[in-house]
Motif scaffolding. Structure first.
Motif, PDB file in Angstrom:
ATOM      1  N   ARG A  76      50.521  56.644  82.432  1.00  0.00           N
ATOM      2  CA  ARG A  76      50.685  57.869  83.846  1.00  0.00           C
ATOM      3  C   ARG A  76      49.645  57.797  84.422  1.00  0.00           C
ATOM      4  O   ARG A  76      48.335  58.216  84.007  1.00  0.00           O
ATOM      5  CB  ARG A  76      51.375  59.101  83.301  1.00  0.00           C
ATOM      6  CG  ARG A  76      52.426  58.988  82.319  1.00  0.00           C
ATOM      7  CD  ARG A  76      53.876  58.963  83.086  1.00  0.00           C
ATOM      8  NE  ARG A  76      54.141  57.953  84.152  1.00  0.00           N
ATOM      9  CZ  ARG A  76      54.242  56.606  83.857  1.00  0.00           C
ATOM     10  NH1 ARG A  76      54.568  56.480  82.591  1.00  0.00           N
ATOM     11  NH2 ARG A  76      54.370  55.648  84.717  1.00  0.00           N
ATOM     12  N   GLU A  97      53.519  61.890  92.087  1.00  0.00           N
ATOM     13  CA  GLU A  97      54.808  61.548  91.974  1.00  0.00           C
ATOM     14  C   GLU A  97      54.798  60.053  91.747  1.00  0.00           C
ATOM     15  O   GLU A  97      54.039  59.308  92.596  1.00  0.00           O
ATOM     16  CB  GLU A  97      55.680  61.744  93.132  1.00  0.00           C
ATOM     17  CG  GLU A  97      57.209  61.168  93.059  1.00  0.00           C
ATOM     18  CD  GLU A  97      58.030  61.480  94.549  1.00  0.00           C
ATOM     19  OE1 GLU A  97      58.240  60.578  95.032  1.00  0.00           O
ATOM     20  OE2 GLU A  97      58.221  62.524  94.406  1.00  0.00           O
ATOM     21  N   GLN A  98      55.247  59.459  90.562  1.00  0.00           N
ATOM     22  CA  GLN A  98      55.060  57.891  90.348  1.00  0.00           C
ATOM     23  C   GLN A  98      56.411  57.644  89.639  1.00  0.00           C
ATOM     24  O   GLN A  98      57.077  58.249  89.183  1.00  0.00           O
ATOM     25  CB  GLN A  98      53.928  57.977  89.549  1.00  0.00           C
ATOM     26  CG  GLN A  98      54.178  58.690  88.157  1.00  0.00           C
ATOM     27  CD  GLN A  98      52.583  58.737  87.562  1.00  0.00           C
ATOM     28  OE1 GLN A  98      52.138  57.736  87.056  1.00  0.00           O
ATOM     29  NE2 GLN A  98      52.081  60.222  87.313  1.00  0.00           N
ATOM     30  N   THR A  99      56.538  56.401  89.742  1.00  0.00           N
ATOM     31  CA  THR A  99      57.614  55.637  88.783  1.00  0.00           C
ATOM     32  C   THR A  99      57.221  55.105  87.491  1.00  0.00           C
ATOM     33  O   THR A  99      55.915  54.582  87.176  1.00  0.00           O
ATOM     34  CB  THR A  99      58.232  54.775  89.789  1.00  0.00           C
ATOM     35  OG1 THR A  99      57.142  53.440  89.978  1.00  0.00           O
ATOM     36  CG2 THR A  99      58.577  54.728  91.227  1.00  0.00           C
ATOM     37  N   ARG A 100      58.026  55.146  86.569  1.00  0.00           N
ATOM     38  CA  ARG A 100      57.872  54.754  85.183  1.00  0.00           C
ATOM     39  C   ARG A 100      59.074  53.716  84.872  1.00  0.00           C
ATOM     40  O   ARG A 100      60.312  54.217  85.379  1.00  0.00           O
ATOM     41  CB  ARG A 100      57.551  55.686  84.425  1.00  0.00           C
ATOM     42  CG  ARG A 100      58.494  57.077  84.097  1.00  0.00           C
ATOM     43  CD  ARG A 100      58.594  57.515  83.056  1.00  0.00           C
ATOM     44  NE  ARG A 100      59.462  58.901  82.832  1.00  0.00           N
ATOM     45  CZ  ARG A 100      60.574  58.571  82.207  1.00  0.00           C
ATOM     46  NH1 ARG A 100      60.894  57.539  81.835  1.00  0.00           N
ATOM     47  NH2 ARG A 100      61.469  59.672  82.199  1.00  0.00           N
ATOM     48  N   GLU A 108      63.543  51.180  86.845  1.00  0.00           N
ATOM     49  CA  GLU A 108      62.635  52.250  86.562  1.00  0.00           C
ATOM     50  C   GLU A 108      63.364  53.866  86.919  1.00  0.00           C
ATOM     51  O   GLU A 108      64.338  53.587  87.767  1.00  0.00           O
ATOM     52  CB  GLU A 108      61.533  51.903  87.788  1.00  0.00           C
ATOM     53  CG  GLU A 108      60.470  50.672  87.335  1.00  0.00           C
ATOM     54  CD  GLU A 108      59.646  50.489  88.334  1.00  0.00           C
ATOM     55  OE1 GLU A 108      59.619  50.752  89.480  1.00  0.00           O
ATOM     56  OE2 GLU A 108      58.768  49.979  88.027  1.00  0.00           O
ATOM     57  N   THR A 109      62.508  54.889  86.825  1.00  0.00           N
ATOM     58  CA  THR A 109      62.859  56.134  87.305  1.00  0.00           C
ATOM     59  C   THR A 109      61.697  56.957  87.618  1.00  0.00           C
ATOM     60  O   THR A 109      60.473  56.643  87.560  1.00  0.00           O
ATOM     61  CB  THR A 109      63.450  56.931  86.114  1.00  0.00           C
ATOM     62  OG1 THR A 109      63.704  58.030  86.414  1.00  0.00           O
ATOM     63  CG2 THR A 109      62.453  57.157  85.103  1.00  0.00           C
ATOM     64  N   THR A 110      61.713  57.913  88.767  1.00  0.00           N
ATOM     65  CA  THR A 110      60.958  58.209  89.470  1.00  0.00           C
ATOM     66  C   THR A 110      60.488  59.818  88.757  1.00  0.00           C
ATOM     67  O   THR A 110      61.260  60.766  88.331  1.00  0.00           O
ATOM     68  CB  THR A 110      61.302  58.991  90.862  1.00  0.00           C
ATOM     69  OG1 THR A 110      61.606  57.862  91.548  1.00  0.00           O
ATOM     70  CG2 THR A 110      60.085  59.639  91.497  1.00  0.00           C
ATOM     71  N   GLU A 111      59.375  60.121  88.406  1.00  0.00           N
ATOM     72  CA  GLU A 111      58.584  61.109  87.538  1.00  0.00           C
ATOM     73  C   GLU A 111      58.090  62.131  88.666  1.00  0.00           C
ATOM     74  O   GLU A 111      57.110  61.655  89.518  1.00  0.00           O
ATOM     75  CB  GLU A 111      57.714  60.478  86.611  1.00  0.00           C
ATOM     76  CG  GLU A 111      57.264  61.578  85.524  1.00  0.00           C
ATOM     77  CD  GLU A 111      56.101  61.233  84.781  1.00  0.00           C
ATOM     78  OE1 GLU A 111      55.066  61.210  84.943  1.00  0.00           O
ATOM     79  OE2 GLU A 111      56.707  60.694  83.617  1.00  0.00           O
ATOM     80  N   GLN A 112      58.401  63.233  88.621  1.00  0.00           N
ATOM     81  CA  GLN A 112      57.976  64.025  89.654  1.00  0.00           C
ATOM     82  C   GLN A 112      56.768  64.389  89.570  1.00  0.00           C
ATOM     83  O   GLN A 112      56.057  64.515  88.331  1.00  0.00           O
ATOM     84  CB  GLN A 112      58.609  65.418  89.556  1.00  0.00           C
ATOM     85  CG  GLN A 112      60.330  65.116  90.022  1.00  0.00           C
ATOM     86  CD  GLN A 112      60.766  64.569  91.282  1.00  0.00           C
ATOM     87  OE1 GLN A 112      60.071  65.112  92.340  1.00  0.00           O
ATOM     88  NE2 GLN A 112      61.329  63.719  91.366  1.00  0.00           N
TER      89      GLN A 112
END
Length: 264
Positions: A76, A97-100, A108-112
């Motif tokens: 992260r 904000e980033q994807t993981r 993938e999903t977006t992490e706030q």
């Protein structure tokens, strides 16, 4: 503001975690950030701004590409900054904000974005805020500068200071009033402006009084006011010639009175 340490993970060109112990190299409060082009000097400064404001200066902030292209997908992006603000020792940790990768399934999903602000108290770190809006406002109040002002004045290597020097005087004035306590100069300026207005009003009153007296002298003595003194009747500055004219009118009036008395 005093910076104590900085740690950045998967940020900019740094794929892993890099830690800078500022206290170790700046025991006297001064340190030099040096290195060849591309060594990551600007990234370290960007990391400080990102931790405090959630953005980075210039076009780098507009691109919104804070995450390292070289980082592992499971790492992260995060910046942690320990500093002293307004007498408080704070630990600020911020993630964009980033994807993981999804924990289940593929894709993938977006992490706030996240922000954690802590304060050193009682020998341990005490939470101040975990909300971005609340934590950002807490920092902004203690910094006393907007992100743009911070980048213009504090981050001189970014080149924004030159833009500040070329800015309009009004914009520079607003920023300098924010940075420095200029209340006493403002009070002095207001006092001088008040004195100027009072002096101008007194001068107008004096000119009006002189104009009125000249008009009465001309009327009673039944004489014409010379053309060069006509402006006095509308309040222009009297000058030395007015006194000479009045004395001349008085002398001629005395002669006329003497002659009238002799004739009588």
């Amino acid at each position: 503001m005093r910076l104590h340490s900085l740690a950045l993970t998967a940020f900019g060109p740094f794929a892993g975690t890099e830690t800078v112990d500022v206290d170790d190299v700046a025991r006297d409060g001064l340190f030099l950030l040096w290195g060849p082009t591309g060594a990551g000097k600007t990234t370290l400064l960007d990391a400080v701004v990102f931790a405090l404001y959630g953005t980075v200066p210039g076009a780098r902030g507009e691109a919104r590409r804070l995450r390292s292209d070289h980082a592992d997908a499971g790492t992260r992006t995060e910046v942690s900054c320990e500093l002293t603000l307004a007498g408080e020792r704070l630990l600020v940790a911020r993630r964009p904000e980033q994807t993981r990768p999804k924990k289940r399934g593929t894709g993938e999903t977006t992490e706030q974005a996240r922000l954690l602000v802590q304060r050193w108290a009682g020998g341990s770190w005490q939470p101040v805020s975990t909300r971005i809006d609340e934590g950002s406002e807490y920092l902004r109040v203690r910094l006393g500068l907007s992100a743009e002002q911070f980048c213009q004045v504090v981050l001189l290597p970014q080149g924004d200071f030159a833009r500040f020097l070329r800015a309009e005087p009004e914009d520079r004035g607003k920023l300098l009033r924010t940075l420095f306590d200029v209340d006493r100069f403002a009070r002095a300026e207001d006092w001088l402006a008040g004195e100027r207005r009072a002096a101008e009003e007194a001068l107008r009153a004096d000119r009006h009084r002189v104009s009125t007296l000249l008009h009465r002298v001309a009327q009673i003595a039944d004489v014409e006011v010379p053309e060069e003194l006509a402006p006095e009747l509308v309040g222009a500055y009297p000058g030395a010639s007015v006194g000479a004219w009045v004395r001349g009118v008085r002398a001629r009036a005395a002669e006329r009175r003497t002659g009238a008395a002799a004739e009588a």
